[in-house]
Design a protein around this motif. Structure first.
Motif, PDB file in Angstrom:
ATOM      1  N   GLY A   1       0.811  -1.212   0.000  1.00  0.00           N
ATOM      2  CA  GLY A   1       0.000   0.000   0.000  1.00  0.00           C
ATOM      3  C   GLY A   1       0.843   1.258   0.000  1.00  0.00           C
ATOM      4  N   GLY A   2       1.931   1.255   0.754  1.00  0.00           N
ATOM      5  CA  GLY A   2       2.818   2.409   0.770  1.00  0.00           C
ATOM      6  C   GLY A   2       3.477   2.654  -0.567  1.00  0.00           C
ATOM      7  N   VAL A   3       3.895   1.583  -1.236  1.00  0.00           N
ATOM      8  CA  VAL A   3       4.568   1.710  -2.530  1.00  0.00           C
ATOM      9  C   VAL A   3       3.606   2.209  -3.604  1.00  0.00           C
ATOM     10  N   THR A   4       2.435   1.607  -3.691  1.00  0.00           N
ATOM     11  CA  THR A   4       1.493   1.994  -4.759  1.00  0.00           C
ATOM     12  C   THR A   4       0.921   3.391  -4.543  1.00  0.00           C
ATOM     13  N   SER A   5       0.698   3.790  -3.300  1.00  0.00           N
ATOM     14  CA  SER A   5       0.192   5.149  -3.054  1.00  0.00           C
ATOM     15  C   SER A   5       1.253   6.186  -3.416  1.00  0.00           C
ATOM     16  N   THR A   6       2.511   5.860  -3.164  1.00  0.00           N
ATOM     17  CA  THR A   6       3.599   6.769  -3.545  1.00  0.00           C
ATOM     18  C   THR A   6       3.645   6.962  -5.048  1.00  0.00           C
ATOM     19  N   ILE A   7       3.608   5.864  -5.775  1.00  0.00           N
ATOM     20  CA  ILE A   7       3.650   5.930  -7.239  1.00  0.00           C
ATOM     21  C   ILE A   7       2.430   6.654  -7.782  1.00  0.00           C
ATOM     22  N   THR A   8       1.251   6.337  -7.237  1.00  0.00           N
ATOM     23  CA  THR A   8       0.009   6.939  -7.733  1.00  0.00           C
ATOM     24  C   THR A   8      -0.013   8.441  -7.512  1.00  0.00           C
ATOM     25  N   SER A   9       0.350   8.893  -6.322  1.00  0.00           N
ATOM     26  CA  SER A   9       0.354  10.336  -6.060  1.00  0.00           C
ATOM     27  C   SER A   9       1.436  11.040  -6.879  1.00  0.00           C
ATOM     28  N   TRP A  10       2.534  10.365  -7.108  1.00  0.00           N
ATOM     29  CA  TRP A  10       3.630  10.927  -7.909  1.00  0.00           C
ATOM     30  C   TRP A  10       3.165  11.157  -9.349  1.00  0.00           C
TER      31      TRP A  10
ATOM     32  N   ASP B   1       3.765  12.610  -2.487  1.00  0.00           N
ATOM     33  CA  ASP B   1       3.204  13.275  -1.316  1.00  0.00           C
ATOM     34  C   ASP B   1       3.365  12.389  -0.074  1.00  0.00           C
ATOM     35  N   LEU B   2       4.039  12.906   0.957  1.00  0.00           N
ATOM     36  CA  LEU B   2       4.242  12.149   2.184  1.00  0.00           C
ATOM     37  C   LEU B   2       2.922  11.752   2.831  1.00  0.00           C
TER      38      LEU B   2
ATOM     39  N   VAL C   1      -6.855   4.804  -2.019  1.00  0.00           N
ATOM     40  CA  VAL C   1      -6.877   5.884  -1.046  1.00  0.00           C
ATOM     41  C   VAL C   1      -6.543   7.224  -1.689  1.00  0.00           C
ATOM     42  N   VAL C   2      -5.677   7.234  -2.693  1.00  0.00           N
ATOM     43  CA  VAL C   2      -5.308   8.490  -3.355  1.00  0.00           C
ATOM     44  C   VAL C   2      -6.504   9.079  -4.103  1.00  0.00           C
ATOM     45  N   PHE C   3      -7.187   8.242  -4.858  1.00  0.00           N
ATOM     46  CA  PHE C   3      -8.331   8.733  -5.624  1.00  0.00           C
ATOM     47  C   PHE C   3      -9.549   8.975  -4.739  1.00  0.00           C
ATOM     48  N   SER C   4      -9.639   8.250  -3.632  1.00  0.00           N
ATOM     49  CA  SER C   4     -10.760   8.445  -2.716  1.00  0.00           C
ATOM     50  C   SER C   4     -10.708   9.814  -2.052  1.00  0.00           C
ATOM     51  N   VAL C   5      -9.518  10.254  -1.669  1.00  0.00           N
ATOM     52  CA  VAL C   5      -9.372  11.586  -1.071  1.00  0.00           C
ATOM     53  C   VAL C   5      -9.881  12.652  -2.037  1.00  0.00           C
ATOM     54  N   SER C   6      -9.511  12.531  -3.302  1.00  0.00           N
ATOM     55  CA  SER C   6      -9.966  13.496  -4.310  1.00  0.00           C
ATOM     56  C   SER C   6     -11.474  13.427  -4.501  1.00  0.00           C
ATOM     57  N   PHE C   7     -12.026  12.207  -4.452  1.00  0.00           N
ATOM     58  CA  PHE C   7     -13.462  12.049  -4.635  1.00  0.00           C
ATOM     59  C   PHE C   7     -14.253  12.740  -3.532  1.00  0.00           C
ATOM     60  N   PHE C   8     -13.879  12.514  -2.290  1.00  0.00           N
ATOM     61  CA  PHE C   8     -14.623  13.134  -1.191  1.00  0.00           C
ATOM     62  C   PHE C   8     -14.488  14.654  -1.217  1.00  0.00           C
ATOM     63  N   ASP C   9     -13.334  15.150  -1.634  1.00  0.00           N
ATOM     64  CA  ASP C   9     -13.196  16.590  -1.797  1.00  0.00           C
ATOM     65  C   ASP C   9     -14.127  17.102  -2.902  1.00  0.00           C
ATOM     66  N   SER C  10     -14.282  16.332  -3.957  1.00  0.00           N
ATOM     67  CA  SER C  10     -15.123  16.768  -5.080  1.00  0.00           C
ATOM     68  C   SER C  10     -16.592  16.883  -4.693  1.00  0.00           C
ATOM     69  N   ILE C  11     -17.026  16.120  -3.672  1.00  0.00           N
ATOM     70  CA  ILE C  11     -18.417  16.222  -3.209  1.00  0.00           C
ATOM     71  C   ILE C  11     -18.489  17.020  -1.905  1.00  0.00           C
ATOM     72  N   HIS C  12     -17.415  17.747  -1.598  1.00  0.00           N
ATOM     73  CA  HIS C  12     -17.336  18.669  -0.463  1.00  0.00           C
ATOM     74  C   HIS C  12     -17.558  17.981   0.888  1.00  0.00           C
TER      75      HIS C  12
ATOM     76  N   HIS D   1      -0.309  24.938  -0.628  1.00  0.00           N
ATOM     77  CA  HIS D   1       0.408  23.656  -0.623  1.00  0.00           C
ATOM     78  C   HIS D   1       0.099  22.951  -1.927  1.00  0.00           C
ATOM     79  N   SER D   2       1.063  22.212  -2.423  1.00  0.00           N
ATOM     80  CA  SER D   2       0.903  21.604  -3.742  1.00  0.00           C
ATOM     81  C   SER D   2      -0.094  20.470  -3.765  1.00  0.00           C
ATOM     82  N   SER D   3      -0.319  19.860  -2.619  1.00  0.00           N
ATOM     83  CA  SER D   3      -1.232  18.714  -2.598  1.00  0.00           C
ATOM     84  C   SER D   3      -2.036  18.696  -1.320  1.00  0.00           C
ATOM     85  N   GLU D   4      -3.184  18.066  -1.390  1.00  0.00           N
ATOM     86  CA  GLU D   4      -4.067  17.978  -0.234  1.00  0.00           C
ATOM     87  C   GLU D   4      -3.471  17.083   0.839  1.00  0.00           C
TER      88      GLU D   4
END
Length: 514
Positions: free
Chosen positions: A326-335, A342-343, A380-391, A509-512
């Motif tokens: 999970g740590g490896v794939t989230s790093t690559i995905t956010s990159w 993103d840490l 988890v990377v795309f989920s954070v963006s999704f919840f932000d998109s629906i406020h 900040h560059s990322s959420e």
């Protein structure tokens, strides 16, 4: 009288006889039949070899004393196994309880410094609140003798194993250690809520909700599986949630989602059609929190074996593999997605992998564990963006980590279980059982949380005033600061007039930060 010459000749025969005797002994010792003994003797000194008969003598005397005192080997070995299981559960309980420190560090680091005291206070007191709630009501509802829906005996836990349908020690582990282990899980569900409602919820409203969640909602849904009730036999295969991807993490995630929705976003989070990042103030302690949680999970998942068995190392390894993936794939995905690794996403990716594997850590293979954790890191990377998109404002990403990946991890059992999984020739039955379990537990939790949040909103109120939110909950709710004496960034920018004002103290900040 014998002459000196004759005596000397007689004496000269004695050495020859000794040499002849030693030669015969050495010849026998060098025989092939004694080769194994020579090999062993060559590795040990005379003193070590002398210990062998001494040890045998001690064993004989000990056995004679034990027989004289009525020692019963089979029964005593069984009791020793119970003692070892009890110690194992105690260690696992401590690890899970220590996860509260991880949640506290993680949430505090991901939020602003003006709310640090409030967050630390919530994460500390929630375990105390959960313990009292589970002692008085929750444990009885979850494990007490009763009906399929809930337990009806054993309120205000007294240590009477019969009230919960358990055997007394020494036939089974003491009921006290069972309670301690289970209350650690119950508190985790309440702690998850804290992150999603951070930086704007009233302290008293959070405490009341946490008490009711642990006392009523969590134990009722937990009973449906972990006390052998109806979900454990559904479709003939049973709903599988070994350590609580759904029962603990999704329950906390659903409650957190409803709380964040009824509270609304933090001031300045969404404005003019934009999503404004509100970065955390201390990524060092957030990272420390992640590592504490990672370690604590070795009590969470292996401890759910409920005994010191040979399966414990297997569960520990699947847990670790999923976290790493999970740590490896989230790093690559956010990159790839945001242009930078993103840490905050690395942290949440590790946690996503841990949550995802929690349901199937004892029933999936090593390679499957990596796949499950890896997909969790991407989700988890795309989920954070999704919840932000629906406020839906979730300062720490609790819904993305615990709800989304709790659901995914539970579904993954129906796909990857080595016995019954769809991808391993087991058909669709196990997957259907997983879906039913997710829906009924999620539905009950959403209904219960909605009722409680709306009741609190209509009475006490659940959100602090705009002024309190601007100046920080540390001052408004607790009358103190986490970093008293430190010059704030906003003081430098505004000459002391803008301390804590949203939009001034929070720089772009560059990322959420999730």
């Amino acid at each position: 009288m014998m002459s000196k010459t004759k005596l000397k000749q007689e004496k000269s025969h004695f050495p020859n006889r000794r040499v002849e005797s030693q030669t015969k002994t050495r010849y026998l010792w060098d025989a092939p039949i004694f080769e194994p003994i020579r090999a062993i003797a060559g590795r040990f000194s005379f003193y070590w070899l002398a210990c062998i008969p001494l040890t045998a003598l001690i064993v004989v005397i000990w056995n004679a004393a034990a027989v004289a005192q009525g020692f019963d080997p089979p029964e005593d070995v069984a009791e020793l196994k119970v003692v070892l299981d009890s110690i194992f559960l105690l260690v696992a309980s401590v690890l899970v309880i220590f996860m509260n420190a991880g949640f506290g560090m993680l949430e505090t680091g991901f939020c602003r410094q003006k709310n640090a005291v409030n967050i630390l206070a919530k994460n500390l007191i929630v375990f105390a609140i959960a313990t009292i709630a589970y002692w008085a009501i929750g444990f009885a509802l979850m494990y007490g003798e009763g009906n399929t829906f809930m337990g009806l005996n054993g309120f205000f836990f007294s240590g009477d194993a019969a009230a919960y349908g358990d055997a007394e020690y020494p036939e089974a582990v003491p009921i006290a250690i069972s309670f301690l282990f289970q209350v650690a899980f119950a508190a985790t569900a309440a702690t998850i809520v804290s992150g999603a409602v951070a930086e704007r919820i009233k302290f008293d409203a959070f405490l009341i909700f946490s008490f009711l969640l642990v006392a009523i909602s969590y134990p009722i849904t937990g009973r449906w599986l972990w006390d052998g009730e109806w979900l454990s036999g559904i479709f003939g295969v049973g709903f599988i949630d070994f350590a609580g991807s759904t029962i603990v993490h999704s329950v906390g995630g659903w409650a957190a989602l409803m709380g964040a929705a009824f509270l609304g976003p933090r001031l300045g989070k969404y404005s003019d059609g934009r999503i404004n990042a509100i970065p955390g103030h201390n990524m060092s302690i957030a990272t420390l929190g992640c590592l504490i949680l990672w370690i604590g999970w070795f009590g969470f998942n292996p401890g759910s074996e409920l005994a010191a068995t040979a399966n414990v190392p297997y569960i520990a390894l699947t847990t670790n593999l999923a976290a790493a993936a999970g740590g490896v794939t989230s790093t690559i995905t956010s990159w790839v997605k945001d242009g930078k690794p993103d840490l905050s996403m690395i942290i949440n990716g590790i946690l996503a992998g841990l949550v995802a594997i929690t349901a199937g850590c004892a029933s999936v293979g090593y390679f499957s564990a990596i796949i499950i954790g890896g997909i969790g890191g991407v989700l988890v990377v795309f989920s954070v963006s999704f919840f932000d998109s629906i406020h839906i404002d979730d300062p720490v990403g609790a819904t993305s980590v615990h709800l989304v990946n709790g659901v995914w991890g539970t579904l993954a059992v129906g796909l990857f279980a080595t016995e019954g999984g769809l991808l391993f020739g087991g058909g669709i039955t196990q997957l259907l059982a997983q879906i039913i379990g997710i829906l009924v537990i999620g539905g009950f939790t959403v209904l219960f949380s909605t009722i409680v949040w709306l009741a609190l909103k209509a009475t006490l109120g659940i959100r602090v005033s705009a002024e309190e939110e601007i100046h920080g909950l540390d001052i408004g709710e607790h009358g103190m600061e986490a970093y008293a004496g430190f010059v704030k960034e906003s003081d430098v920018l505004t000459g002391g007039m803008g301390a804590g004002i949203s939009g001034v103290s929070e720089m772009p900040h560059s990322s959420e930060v999730s």
